[in-house]
Scaffold this motif. Structure first.
Motif, PDB file in Angstrom:
ATOM      1  N   ASP A 131       7.894  18.598  -2.597  1.00 52.51           N
ATOM      2  CA  ASP A 131       8.191  17.364  -3.325  1.00 52.51           C
ATOM      3  C   ASP A 131       7.170  17.161  -4.441  1.00 52.51           C
ATOM      4  N   ASP A 132       7.551  16.369  -5.454  1.00 49.93           N
ATOM      5  CA  ASP A 132       6.621  16.008  -6.511  1.00 49.93           C
ATOM      6  C   ASP A 132       5.352  15.415  -5.890  1.00 49.93           C
ATOM      7  N   TYR A 133       4.183  15.890  -6.355  1.00 47.74           N
ATOM      8  CA  TYR A 133       2.922  15.491  -5.732  1.00 47.74           C
ATOM      9  C   TYR A 133       2.740  13.976  -5.701  1.00 47.74           C
ATOM     10  N   THR A 134       2.930  13.315  -6.841  1.00 49.12           N
ATOM     11  CA  THR A 134       2.645  11.880  -6.914  1.00 49.12           C
ATOM     12  C   THR A 134       3.510  11.091  -5.940  1.00 49.12           C
ATOM     13  N   TYR A 135       4.797  11.421  -5.839  1.00 48.47           N
ATOM     14  CA  TYR A 135       5.702  10.691  -4.966  1.00 48.47           C
ATOM     15  C   TYR A 135       5.367  10.957  -3.498  1.00 48.47           C
ATOM     16  N   ASN A 136       5.153  12.227  -3.158  1.00 48.67           N
ATOM     17  CA  ASN A 136       4.839  12.597  -1.780  1.00 48.67           C
ATOM     18  C   ASN A 136       3.487  12.023  -1.364  1.00 48.67           C
ATOM     19  N   HIS A 137       2.524  12.114  -2.264  1.00 47.14           N
ATOM     20  CA  HIS A 137       1.177  11.595  -1.998  1.00 47.14           C
ATOM     21  C   HIS A 137       1.211  10.092  -1.717  1.00 47.14           C
ATOM     22  N   SER A 138       1.977   9.348  -2.491  1.00 48.88           N
ATOM     23  CA  SER A 138       2.055   7.895  -2.295  1.00 48.88           C
ATOM     24  C   SER A 138       2.637   7.556  -0.931  1.00 48.88           C
ATOM     25  N   MET A 139       3.643   8.309  -0.522  1.00 50.09           N
ATOM     26  CA  MET A 139       4.230   8.096   0.801  1.00 50.09           C
ATOM     27  C   MET A 139       3.198   8.387   1.893  1.00 50.09           C
ATOM     28  N   GLN A 140       2.482   9.500   1.771  1.00 56.92           N
ATOM     29  CA  GLN A 140       1.474   9.849   2.768  1.00 56.92           C
ATOM     30  C   GLN A 140       0.376   8.789   2.853  1.00 56.92           C
ATOM     31  N   VAL A 141      -0.095   8.329   1.707  1.00 58.76           N
ATOM     32  CA  VAL A 141      -1.177   7.338   1.703  1.00 58.76           C
ATOM     33  C   VAL A 141      -0.699   6.034   2.324  1.00 58.76           C
ATOM     34  N   GLY A 142       0.553   5.647   2.086  1.00 65.38           N
ATOM     35  CA  GLY A 142       1.096   4.462   2.731  1.00 65.38           C
ATOM     36  C   GLY A 142       1.105   4.592   4.243  1.00 65.38           C
ATOM     37  N   ILE A 143       1.556   5.738   4.726  1.00 66.15           N
ATOM     38  CA  ILE A 143       1.612   5.982   6.179  1.00 66.15           C
ATOM     39  C   ILE A 143       0.203   5.977   6.773  1.00 66.15           C
ATOM     40  N   LEU A 144      -0.715   6.706   6.164  1.00 63.34           N
ATOM     41  CA  LEU A 144      -2.068   6.804   6.719  1.00 63.34           C
ATOM     42  C   LEU A 144      -2.824   5.483   6.635  1.00 63.34           C
ATOM     43  N   SER A 145      -2.583   4.719   5.580  1.00 64.40           N
ATOM     44  CA  SER A 145      -3.229   3.402   5.476  1.00 64.40           C
ATOM     45  C   SER A 145      -2.761   2.489   6.604  1.00 64.40           C
ATOM     46  N   TYR A 146      -1.468   2.568   6.929  1.00 63.35           N
ATOM     47  CA  TYR A 146      -0.934   1.789   8.053  1.00 63.35           C
ATOM     48  C   TYR A 146      -1.638   2.182   9.356  1.00 63.35           C
ATOM     49  N   TYR A 147      -1.761   3.481   9.606  1.00 63.60           N
ATOM     50  CA  TYR A 147      -2.376   3.934  10.852  1.00 63.60           C
ATOM     51  C   TYR A 147      -3.856   3.545  10.913  1.00 63.60           C
ATOM     52  N   ILE A 148      -4.586   3.762   9.830  1.00 63.34           N
ATOM     53  CA  ILE A 148      -6.022   3.452   9.851  1.00 63.34           C
ATOM     54  C   ILE A 148      -6.245   1.971  10.108  1.00 63.34           C
ATOM     55  N   ALA A 149      -5.464   1.114   9.450  1.00 61.55           N
ATOM     56  CA  ALA A 149      -5.598  -0.333   9.687  1.00 61.55           C
ATOM     57  C   ALA A 149      -5.308  -0.677  11.146  1.00 61.55           C
ATOM     58  N   SER A 150      -4.290  -0.023  11.718  1.00 59.60           N
ATOM     59  CA  SER A 150      -3.961  -0.250  13.137  1.00 59.60           C
ATOM     60  C   SER A 150      -5.125   0.175  14.020  1.00 59.60           C
ATOM     61  N   TRP A 151      -5.697   1.344  13.752  1.00 61.16           N
ATOM     62  CA  TRP A 151      -6.806   1.868  14.556  1.00 61.16           C
ATOM     63  C   TRP A 151      -8.066   1.022  14.415  1.00 61.16           C
ATOM     64  N   LEU A 152      -8.194   0.312  13.310  1.00 63.77           N
ATOM     65  CA  LEU A 152      -9.349  -0.560  13.115  1.00 63.77           C
ATOM     66  C   LEU A 152      -9.174  -1.915  13.783  1.00 63.77           C
ATOM     67  N   GLY A 153      -8.002  -2.159  14.351  1.00 63.93           N
ATOM     68  CA  GLY A 153      -7.778  -3.402  15.078  1.00 63.93           C
ATOM     69  C   GLY A 153      -7.112  -4.501  14.289  1.00 63.93           C
ATOM     70  N   PHE A 154      -6.641  -4.212  13.081  1.00 64.27           N
ATOM     71  CA  PHE A 154      -5.887  -5.218  12.340  1.00 64.27           C
ATOM     72  C   PHE A 154      -4.572  -5.504  13.059  1.00 64.27           C
ATOM     73  N   SER A 155      -4.050  -6.709  12.880  1.00 60.11           N
ATOM     74  CA  SER A 155      -2.791  -7.070  13.508  1.00 60.11           C
ATOM     75  C   SER A 155      -1.660  -6.207  12.964  1.00 60.11           C
ATOM     76  N   ARG A 156      -0.510  -6.242  13.629  1.00 59.31           N
ATOM     77  CA  ARG A 156       0.650  -5.462  13.189  1.00 59.31           C
ATOM     78  C   ARG A 156       1.053  -5.847  11.771  1.00 59.31           C
ATOM     79  N   GLU A 157       1.012  -7.147  11.495  1.00 62.02           N
ATOM     80  CA  GLU A 157       1.399  -7.633  10.163  1.00 62.02           C
ATOM     81  C   GLU A 157       0.388  -7.165   9.109  1.00 62.02           C
ATOM     82  N   GLU A 158      -0.889  -7.223   9.446  1.00 62.60           N
ATOM     83  CA  GLU A 158      -1.922  -6.785   8.504  1.00 62.60           C
ATOM     84  C   GLU A 158      -1.854  -5.277   8.260  1.00 62.60           C
ATOM     85  N   ALA A 159      -1.604  -4.509   9.332  1.00 60.18           N
ATOM     86  CA  ALA A 159      -1.483  -3.059   9.187  1.00 60.18           C
ATOM     87  C   ALA A 159      -0.296  -2.708   8.291  1.00 60.18           C
ATOM     88  N   TYR A 160       0.787  -3.465   8.438  1.00 62.49           N
ATOM     89  CA  TYR A 160       1.944  -3.248   7.563  1.00 62.49           C
ATOM     90  C   TYR A 160       1.568  -3.512   6.106  1.00 62.49           C
TER      91      TYR A 160
END
Length: 349
Positions: A131-160
């Motif tokens: 896939d185009d790097y910029t588009y694929n990269h943005s999707m990956q960063v969105g997913i990983l940001s969600y997980y990291i926020a969850s692992w740090l203890g942010f609420s479900r809404e905040e992680a979203y």
């Protein structure tokens, strides 16, 4: 036959009861060893075992059926996220704004599915690198940001919200000339100054598209660094939004582990090591350490190609060096923390 514990193979049978150095009984005579029991002997500090050797069978890479089914269910949502970012990117290029409803239409079902994934490494390995790097990269960063926020203890809404902001972090690149985005060589200092403007462009585009200020701030700050060495404003960690610091970790991991026009992707554990070094001053220590702590166990069971050309399976992370694990090739166990001339060339499912 007495062998060193690193030479044990699945299927070997213990000829004697096995004890650790403190006299604690670890495994009984007659036990047919599997990878879990070999790890147990190592964890107890057992150096040698008396065994009846197994007839060797080569390691055959396989993925657990349930994990495979989960990845198949998630893949269409990932593809939708990549396609959705492309449509917003092109809209922002043409009009300077995008339809914010598209973001939630994409992110909400994706995050609902992400909650089912416990093995995020497998998720990262299944992404389509074509896939185009910029588009694929943005999707990956969105997913990983969600997980990291969850692992740090942010609420479900905040992680979203963190995931949503991570997904939009690079929208400003639509205003950067394609000749720079796709340049195969190193940017000149003048070109890099132009490239850095994508953070400001992203802030302006998001502010024009939604009343939610946090994604705009993340787009502006995701290249800021804790020690004040980042851009565009060289602020320190006290002034950087927590979600910007989370996205920075996700951004670096994704960028280093993907093929780009000027850089081949790096093996994931090498990237993890680099992140670890950056957690001492550059990236948020809490976010980086949470990411590493939750990702490392997912590498156990993954298949690898070593720099020797051998294939094998990661069977244990090494407490002496988390990023150089114990690998079973079928013929032998290789402790990469002690055999420094051997490395991992590729990790796969």
């Amino acid at each position: 036959m007495k062998v060193h514990v690193t030479d044990l193979k699945p299927g070997d049978r213990l000829m004697e009861d096995t004890f650790n150095e403190y006299g604690l009984h670890v495994l009984q005579k007659g036990t047919e060893l599997n990878e879990e029991e070999i790890r147990k002997l190592m964890q107890h500090g057992v150096n040698y075992a008396d065994i009846d050797p197994a007839v060797h069978q080569p390691v055959i890479p396989m993925i657990h059926p349930l994990q495979h089914e989960l990845l198949l269910k998630t893949k269409p949502l990932i593809e939708q996220a990549v396609d959705g970012f492309e449509s917003m990117y092109l809209e922002a290029l043409a009009t300077g704004r995008f339809n914010e409803n598209v973001v939630d239409d994409i992110m909400e079902p994706l995050v609902d599915q992400l909650k089912e994934h416990k093995d995020v490494v497998s998720l990262m390995l299944c992404f389509d690198q074509n896939d185009d790097y910029t588009y694929n990269h943005s999707m990956q960063v969105g997913i990983l940001s969600y997980y990291i926020a969850s692992w740090l203890g942010f609420s479900r809404e905040e992680a979203y919200e963190a995931g949503r902001a991570g997904y939009l972090h690079d929208i400003g690149k639509c205003q950067i000339p394609g000749s720079l985005l796709n340049k195969p060589g190193k940017l000149t200092p003048e070109e890099f100054e132009i490239m850095k403007q994508h953070t400001t462009y992203g802030y302006e585009i998001i502010r024009s598209s939604t009343v939610d200020t946090i994604p705009a701030l993340v787009a502006l700050q995701h290249h800021e660094r804790d020690d004040g060495s980042g851009y565009p404003h060289a602020i320190d960690k006290k002034e950087i939004h927590p979600f910007s610091r989370i996205t920075a970790v996700a951004d670096v991991f994704s960028a280093m582990s993907m093929n780009r026009v000027y850089q081949s992707k790096q093996e994931l554990l090498t990237v993890m090591r680099e992140l670890h070094s950056m957690s001492f001053g550059k990236l948020s220590a809490n976010a980086t350490q949470a990411f590493i702590r939750h990702m490392l166990p997912n590498f156990i069971g993954k298949h690898v190609i070593l720099t020797t050309g051998e294939t094998g399976t990661i069977v244990m992370t090494n407490p002496a060096d988390f990023f150089r694990p114990l690998v079973n090739t079928g013929d032998r166990f290789i402790d990469l923390s002690s055999e420094r001339d051997i490395g991992i060339d590729q990790i796969f499912l």
